[in-house]
Design a protein around this motif. Sequence first.
Motif, PDB file in Angstrom:
ATOM      1  N   ALA A   1       0.802  -1.029   0.138  1.00  0.00           N
ATOM      2  CA  ALA A   1      -0.225  -0.174  -0.067  1.00  0.00           C
ATOM      3  C   ALA A   1       0.985   1.278   0.059  1.00  0.00           C
ATOM      4  O   ALA A   1       0.358   2.390  -0.043  1.00  0.00           O
ATOM      5  N   GLU A   2       2.122   0.999  -0.069  1.00  0.00           N
ATOM      6  CA  GLU A   2       3.061   2.384  -0.017  1.00  0.00           C
ATOM      7  C   GLU A   2       2.576   3.165  -1.228  1.00  0.00           C
ATOM      8  O   GLU A   2       2.663   2.549  -2.299  1.00  0.00           O
ATOM      9  N   LYS A   3       2.486   4.326  -1.039  1.00  0.00           N
ATOM     10  CA  LYS A   3       2.005   5.330  -2.059  1.00  0.00           C
ATOM     11  C   LYS A   3       3.280   5.294  -3.249  1.00  0.00           C
ATOM     12  O   LYS A   3       4.524   5.529  -3.082  1.00  0.00           O
ATOM     13  N   GLY A   4       2.695   5.059  -4.597  1.00  0.00           N
ATOM     14  CA  GLY A   4       3.649   5.020  -5.546  1.00  0.00           C
ATOM     15  C   GLY A   4       4.563   3.880  -5.776  1.00  0.00           C
ATOM     16  O   GLY A   4       5.625   4.122  -6.708  1.00  0.00           O
ATOM     17  N   GLN A   5       4.561   3.104  -4.996  1.00  0.00           N
ATOM     18  CA  GLN A   5       5.719   2.029  -5.080  1.00  0.00           C
ATOM     19  C   GLN A   5       5.311   0.728  -6.026  1.00  0.00           C
ATOM     20  O   GLN A   5       6.121   0.098  -6.459  1.00  0.00           O
ATOM     21  N   TRP A   6       3.931   0.511  -6.210  1.00  0.00           N
ATOM     22  CA  TRP A   6       3.575  -0.555  -6.956  1.00  0.00           C
ATOM     23  C   TRP A   6       2.693  -0.146  -7.808  1.00  0.00           C
ATOM     24  O   TRP A   6       1.703   0.403  -7.671  1.00  0.00           O
ATOM     25  N   SER A   7       3.020  -0.280  -9.360  1.00  0.00           N
ATOM     26  CA  SER A   7       2.388   0.395 -10.421  1.00  0.00           C
ATOM     27  C   SER A   7       0.876  -0.071 -10.547  1.00  0.00           C
ATOM     28  O   SER A   7       0.057   0.501 -10.986  1.00  0.00           O
ATOM     29  N   TRP A   8       0.312  -1.148 -10.090  1.00  0.00           N
ATOM     30  CA  TRP A   8      -0.839  -1.862  -9.970  1.00  0.00           C
ATOM     31  C   TRP A   8      -1.751  -1.359  -8.733  1.00  0.00           C
ATOM     32  O   TRP A   8      -3.080  -1.430  -8.927  1.00  0.00           O
ATOM     33  N   TYR A   9      -1.199  -1.056  -7.684  1.00  0.00           N
ATOM     34  CA  TYR A   9      -1.915  -0.859  -6.675  1.00  0.00           C
ATOM     35  C   TYR A   9      -3.050   0.282  -6.816  1.00  0.00           C
ATOM     36  O   TYR A   9      -2.630   1.524  -7.436  1.00  0.00           O
ATOM     37  N   GLY A  10      -4.427  -0.134  -6.356  1.00  0.00           N
ATOM     38  CA  GLY A  10      -5.288   0.777  -6.514  1.00  0.00           C
ATOM     39  C   GLY A  10      -5.882   0.845  -7.889  1.00  0.00           C
ATOM     40  O   GLY A  10      -6.926   1.392  -7.978  1.00  0.00           O
ATOM     41  N   LYS A  11      -5.280   0.134  -8.916  1.00  0.00           N
ATOM     42  CA  LYS A  11      -5.886  -0.127  -9.989  1.00  0.00           C
ATOM     43  C   LYS A  11      -6.402  -1.368 -10.461  1.00  0.00           C
ATOM     44  O   LYS A  11      -7.165  -1.551 -11.405  1.00  0.00           O
ATOM     45  N   LYS A  12      -5.796  -2.085  -9.832  1.00  0.00           N
ATOM     46  CA  LYS A  12      -6.301  -3.685 -10.100  1.00  0.00           C
ATOM     47  C   LYS A  12      -6.494  -4.122  -8.510  1.00  0.00           C
ATOM     48  O   LYS A  12      -6.288  -3.778  -7.542  1.00  0.00           O
ATOM     49  N   PRO A  13      -7.834  -5.132  -8.587  1.00  0.00           N
ATOM     50  CA  PRO A  13      -8.272  -5.406  -7.445  1.00  0.00           C
ATOM     51  C   PRO A  13      -7.563  -6.752  -6.816  1.00  0.00           C
ATOM     52  O   PRO A  13      -6.585  -7.302  -7.272  1.00  0.00           O
ATOM     53  N   MET A  14      -7.522  -6.817  -5.425  1.00  0.00           N
ATOM     54  CA  MET A  14      -6.783  -7.694  -4.684  1.00  0.00           C
ATOM     55  C   MET A  14      -7.671  -8.965  -4.787  1.00  0.00           C
ATOM     56  O   MET A  14      -8.714  -8.875  -5.271  1.00  0.00           O
ATOM     57  N   LYS A  15      -7.260 -10.020  -4.404  1.00  0.00           N
ATOM     58  CA  LYS A  15      -7.870 -11.351  -4.758  1.00  0.00           C
ATOM     59  C   LYS A  15      -8.030 -11.973  -3.476  1.00  0.00           C
ATOM     60  O   LYS A  15      -7.298 -12.236  -2.884  1.00  0.00           O
TER      61      LYS A  15
END
Length: 134
Positions: free
Chosen positions: A64-78
């Motif tokens: 959840a670190e801001k700006g660290q994972w390109s997909w976070y907030g754009k793709k759903p968790m499973k």
Amino acid sequence: MTAALVIALASPPAASEGPSEAGCKFAAIYYESSGSSLKGQRAVLTVLENRMRIRDMTACEVVAEKGQWSWYGKKPMKEMTGKMREWLSRVESSRKVLGNKVEYFHNGSVKPKWARKMELVAQINGHKFYKERT
């Protein structure tokens, strides 16, 4: 690998809700390197584990670190299924391929400015892995 999409995250999960630690690890590896070899998937997991240890954070906090994972907030968790747990277990039990100080990586098709300040440690399946210069 397909799975039911259950939880979409827009902010870090609260302690009592959200995905499990295994779910956060799975998502990080899956979205960043599912098309890579087992070695490439293990390298992404190593970066996640190193960040967890160095920053004293959980897998979900690191993801959840801001700006660290390109997909976070754009793709759903499973929601974790048996097959997903098996896949994650295979990646976790594979031989570690990077050192304990590697905290950063990016897709080789991009050239982030921050990478110039880092020491390149490895290139695996189209990803470049770095540690801070000493």
